[in-house]
Scaffold this motif. Structure first.
Motif, PDB file in Angstrom:
ATOM      1  N   LEU A 216      21.225  25.970  -0.150  1.00 37.61           N
ATOM      2  CA  LEU A 216      19.802  25.948  -0.495  1.00 37.61           C
ATOM      3  C   LEU A 216      18.945  26.527   0.635  1.00 37.61           C
ATOM      4  CD1 LEU A 216      19.486  22.431  -2.192  1.00 37.61           C
ATOM      5  CD2 LEU A 216      19.421  24.661  -3.310  1.00 37.61           C
ATOM      6  N   SER A 217      19.455  26.454   1.858  1.00 40.46           N
ATOM      7  CA  SER A 217      18.722  26.991   3.010  1.00 40.46           C
ATOM      8  C   SER A 217      19.030  28.467   3.251  1.00 40.46           C
ATOM      9  CB  SER A 217      19.084  26.197   4.275  1.00 40.46           C
ATOM     10  OG  SER A 217      18.761  24.844   4.130  1.00 40.46           O
ATOM     11  N   ASN A 218      19.844  29.060   2.346  1.00 37.58           N
ATOM     12  CA  ASN A 218      20.247  30.462   2.498  1.00 37.58           C
ATOM     13  C   ASN A 218      20.856  30.713   3.874  1.00 37.58           C
ATOM     14  OD1 ASN A 218      19.232  31.326  -0.086  1.00 37.58           O
ATOM     15  ND2 ASN A 218      17.171  31.181   0.771  1.00 37.58           N
ATOM     16  N   THR A 219      21.720  29.796   4.280  1.00 33.12           N
ATOM     17  CA  THR A 219      22.338  29.879   5.607  1.00 33.12           C
ATOM     18  C   THR A 219      23.392  30.986   5.658  1.00 33.12           C
ATOM     19  OG1 THR A 219      21.962  27.512   5.944  1.00 33.12           O
ATOM     20  CG2 THR A 219      23.600  28.569   7.361  1.00 33.12           C
ATOM     21  N   ILE A 220      23.350  31.759   6.722  1.00 35.04           N
ATOM     22  CA  ILE A 220      24.335  32.823   6.960  1.00 35.04           C
ATOM     23  C   ILE A 220      24.951  32.592   8.336  1.00 35.04           C
ATOM     24  CG2 ILE A 220      24.700  35.302   7.228  1.00 35.04           C
ATOM     25  CD1 ILE A 220      22.306  35.765   5.410  1.00 35.04           C
ATOM     26  N   ILE A 221      26.294  32.455   8.380  1.00 37.46           N
ATOM     27  CA  ILE A 221      27.013  32.227   9.636  1.00 37.46           C
ATOM     28  C   ILE A 221      28.004  33.367   9.834  1.00 37.46           C
ATOM     29  CG2 ILE A 221      28.482  30.644  10.936  1.00 37.46           C
ATOM     30  CD1 ILE A 221      27.405  28.372   9.227  1.00 37.46           C
ATOM     31  N   PHE A 222      27.829  34.108  10.943  1.00 41.12           N
ATOM     32  CA  PHE A 222      28.676  35.273  11.231  1.00 41.12           C
ATOM     33  C   PHE A 222      28.716  36.226  10.034  1.00 41.12           C
ATOM     34  CE2 PHE A 222      30.527  31.998  14.104  1.00 41.12           C
ATOM     35  CZ  PHE A 222      30.219  32.625  15.307  1.00 41.12           C
ATOM     36  N   ASN A 223      27.522  36.486   9.485  1.00 40.21           N
ATOM     37  CA  ASN A 223      27.333  37.424   8.366  1.00 40.21           C
ATOM     38  C   ASN A 223      28.003  36.969   7.072  1.00 40.21           C
ATOM     39  OD1 ASN A 223      25.828  39.294   9.941  1.00 40.21           O
ATOM     40  ND2 ASN A 223      27.746  40.130  10.776  1.00 40.21           N
ATOM     41  N   LYS A 224      28.338  35.678   6.980  1.00 40.99           N
ATOM     42  CA  LYS A 224      28.931  35.119   5.767  1.00 40.99           C
ATOM     43  C   LYS A 224      27.960  34.098   5.166  1.00 40.99           C
ATOM     44  CE  LYS A 224      32.967  37.204   6.068  1.00 40.99           C
ATOM     45  NZ  LYS A 224      33.441  38.178   5.058  1.00 40.99           N
ATOM     46  N   THR A 225      27.609  34.307   3.906  1.00 42.15           N
ATOM     47  CA  THR A 225      26.713  33.377   3.220  1.00 42.15           C
ATOM     48  C   THR A 225      27.471  32.118   2.817  1.00 42.15           C
ATOM     49  OG1 THR A 225      25.445  35.230   2.333  1.00 42.15           O
ATOM     50  CG2 THR A 225      25.138  33.104   1.274  1.00 42.15           C
ATOM     51  N   VAL A 226      26.862  30.974   3.011  1.00 42.78           N
ATOM     52  CA  VAL A 226      27.472  29.704   2.604  1.00 42.78           C
ATOM     53  C   VAL A 226      27.283  29.532   1.107  1.00 42.78           C
ATOM     54  CG1 VAL A 226      27.478  27.204   2.880  1.00 42.78           C
ATOM     55  CG2 VAL A 226      27.001  28.681   4.861  1.00 42.78           C
ATOM     56  N   GLY A 227      28.386  29.490   0.385  1.00 40.23           N
ATOM     57  CA  GLY A 227      28.323  29.345  -1.072  1.00 40.23           C
ATOM     58  C   GLY A 227      28.261  27.890  -1.488  1.00 40.23           C
ATOM     59  N   ILE A 228      27.981  27.667  -2.758  1.00 41.08           N
ATOM     60  CA  ILE A 228      27.921  26.320  -3.303  1.00 41.08           C
ATOM     61  C   ILE A 228      29.275  25.954  -3.902  1.00 41.08           C
ATOM     62  CG2 ILE A 228      27.140  27.038  -5.595  1.00 41.08           C
ATOM     63  CD1 ILE A 228      25.293  24.592  -5.581  1.00 41.08           C
TER      64      ILE A 228
END
Length: 255
Positions: A216-228
């Motif tokens: 929900l926060s549109n978090t991106i870690i090391f250019n990878k989007t966190v999916g649901i």
């Protein structure tokens, strides 16, 4: 009322009631685990009170739907070379709810693993204060209710009389859970392995809430989007594990 003259209304009501019951089972398990730390004569009172508070919380949240939807707007963001996020009100609630579930479930598992006496495993250490148990139940009610109401809003979007349908579905589902709460409570606490499985489920749900918060926060870690994490996968895994444990219980009973 005119809305109940339409078949779509009844389909939405029955589907939503069923969904609320399914989503509420983990809430019942948590309430049972917390309530069983009290003296035996207070367990049922705490369970019923916990479910009643869950019903009140969900109804209040239903009347605050417009505010809940507004919580999607980010109020703080971070943009680093390896980490990006935009924190929203919804994500904060789900994140801390997930952390709370992980903490409580891990603590309960540790207590049960450290107790080698079966009688001690069956009965959790008593908490002196009834108030402290109720506070724990209220906190987790808010988390589960929040997720449940957002799901209900999505399901009834565009349906005439949606608010009425959601309120009725919540009341009916909580009343059904009140009826079956004691048998579920007794069954879980008669079987230590079921207790451990239930706590493991809560850890799984805690991770799911944290992942959903990041999504929900549109978090991106090391250019990878966190999916649901799809809830269908989660509930299938829980149902499968529970089915296997039921077979194990039956085999142990025969032996």
């Amino acid at each position: 009322m005119e809305i109940f003259a339409h078949a779509d209304t009844w389909v939405a009501l029955l589907t939503l009631t069923f969904l609320e019951i399914i989503l509420g089972i983990d809430n019942v398990i948590f309430i049972s685990i917390s309530a069983n730390k009290l003296p035996e004569n207070q367990v049922r009172k705490a369970t019923i009170l916990g479910l009643a508070l869950a019903m009140i919380t969900r109804i209040l949240l239903l009347f605050s739907v417009s505010y809940l939807i507004a919580l999607k707007d980010p109020f703080w963001s971070a943009n680093l070379s390896w980490f990006k996020t935009a924190i929203t009100g919804q994500s904060i609630i789900l994140f801390f709810g997930g952390i709370f579930l992980l903490y409580k479930s891990t603590k309960e598992i540790r207590q049960k693993v450290e107790n080698t006496n079966q009688e001690e495993v069956l009965k959790s250490p008593k908490i002196i204060s009834f108030k402290s148990v109720i506070i724990q139940i209220i906190l987790i009610d808010i988390v589960f209710s929040f997720d449940s109401i957002l799901t209900a809003v999505g399901m009834t979007n565009g349906v005439e009389g949606a608010l009425t349908i959601m309120v009725i579905a919540v009341i009916v589902s909580i009343l059904i859970m009140m009826i079956f709460a004691q048998p579920i409570n007794n069954f879980v606490n008669r079987n230590p392995t079921i207790q451990m499985l239930a706590l493991s489920f809560l850890i799984l749900i805690g991770f799911m809430l944290i992942a959903e918060s990041a999504h929900l926060s549109n978090t991106i870690i090391f250019n990878k989007t966190v999916g649901i994490i799809p809830k269908g996968y989660l509930y299938f895994a829980i149902a499968f594990s529970l089915g296997v444990e039921m077979l194990n219980l039956r085999i142990r009973k025969k032996k």
